[in-house]
Design a protein around this motif. Structure first.
Motif, short mmCIF file in Angstrom:
data_model
loop_
_atom_site.label_atom_id
_atom_site.label_comp_id
_atom_site.label_asym_id
_atom_site.label_seq_id
_atom_site.Cartn_x
_atom_site.Cartn_y
_atom_site.Cartn_z
N HIS A 161 0.84 -1.21 0.00
CA HIS A 161 0.00 0.00 0.00
C HIS A 161 0.87 1.25 0.00
O HIS A 161 2.07 1.19 0.24
CB HIS A 161 -0.92 0.01 1.23
N ASP A 167 0.88 5.19 1.87
CA ASP A 167 0.27 5.97 2.94
C ASP A 167 -0.07 7.33 2.37
O ASP A 167 0.82 8.15 2.17
CB ASP A 167 1.24 6.12 4.11
N HIS A 218 4.66 -0.19 0.02
CA HIS A 218 5.33 -1.02 1.03
C HIS A 218 4.31 -1.96 1.66
O HIS A 218 3.09 -1.73 1.56
CB HIS A 218 5.97 -0.13 2.10
#
Ligand code: MD6
Ligand code: FE
Length: 216
Positions: free
Chosen positions: A134, A136, A190
């Motif tokens: 994903h 952030d 990550h």
């Protein structure tokens, strides 16, 4: 092994650059270990770990809670930061002093002086729990770095690039390791593959991860 000798024997330098703007500080949280664990106990007594539901309707395998002015939450309505714990209807517990000190100090050591987080997401992994690849991107701006602290069982961290299909590096993260990343790698994909079982002397069959952000 938690000590610097252990890291060096394992071929792990104290500071390791992951990408432009991203740095691992091995063992940086160890001097504050006891204060951090005590503070986490206090937070969890008020805002227990819970497995949240993704917008797509899946229950996450990682259990989460938060402290600070804003907490990261997910439910059927989406991902967002919220000042209130949806389970209690009350504000998240305040950010403990030891948390703030570590995040600010680690960020400065990595070149991000003046970082003052207002949100800390606490992730709890049990064996088999994982976090798929994903970015952030729920924070208001991406000028601030994220400081990430690993405690308990070791995990493999997958660190990719700006595109989901970029090649992924695998980095071992152990008790006390701190990763700081921002700048050009702030939006890199990550994830954490399924946690391997083990028995950590302080935390047992658990990995905890604290991520500090400026969310608001
Ligand atoms: C984890 N960490 O280490 C998951 N995100 O358990 C993250 O998703 C993360 O460590 C942004 C920045 C640092 C992180
Ligand atoms: Fe993340």
């Amino acid at each position: 092994m938690d000590d610097l000798f252990g890291d060096m024997a394992a071929g792990m330098p104290e500071r390791e650059q992951l990408a432009e703007g991203a740095l691992i500080l091995r063992g940086r949280a160890l001097p504050l270990e006891m204060a951090l664990l005590a503070a986490i106990e206090g937070i969890v007594a008020v805002a227990p770990f819970r497995r949240m539901v993704t917008p797509g309707g899946f229950e996450m395998s990682v259990a989460m809670t938060n402290c600070g002015a804003a907490g990261w939450v997910t439910d059927r309505r989406g991902y967002r930061y919220d000042a209130m714990d949806p389970d209690s209807g009350k504000p998240w517990p305040p950010m403990p002093e030891a948390f703030l000190a570590l995040a600010t100090e680690a960020a400065a050591a990595a070149g991000y002086a003046g970082f003052v987080p207002d949100a800390c997401l606490i992730n709890r992994y049990e064996p088999g729990a994982r976090l798929s690849l994903h970015q952030d991107r729920n924070e208001r701006d991406f000028d601030n770095p994220i400081v990430s602290v690993s405690l308990g069982l070791p995990a493999t961290f997958q660190f990719g690039g700006l595109s989901r299909t970029d090649p992924v590096r695998k980095i071992p993260l152990r008790h006390g390791d701190v990763v700081v990343w921002g700048g050009p790698s702030r939006l890199f994909f990550h994830g954490v593959p399924a946690l391997k079982d083990g028995d950590h002397p302080r935390l047992g069959r658990v990995r905890l991860n604290l991520t500090f952000r400026k969310a608001l």
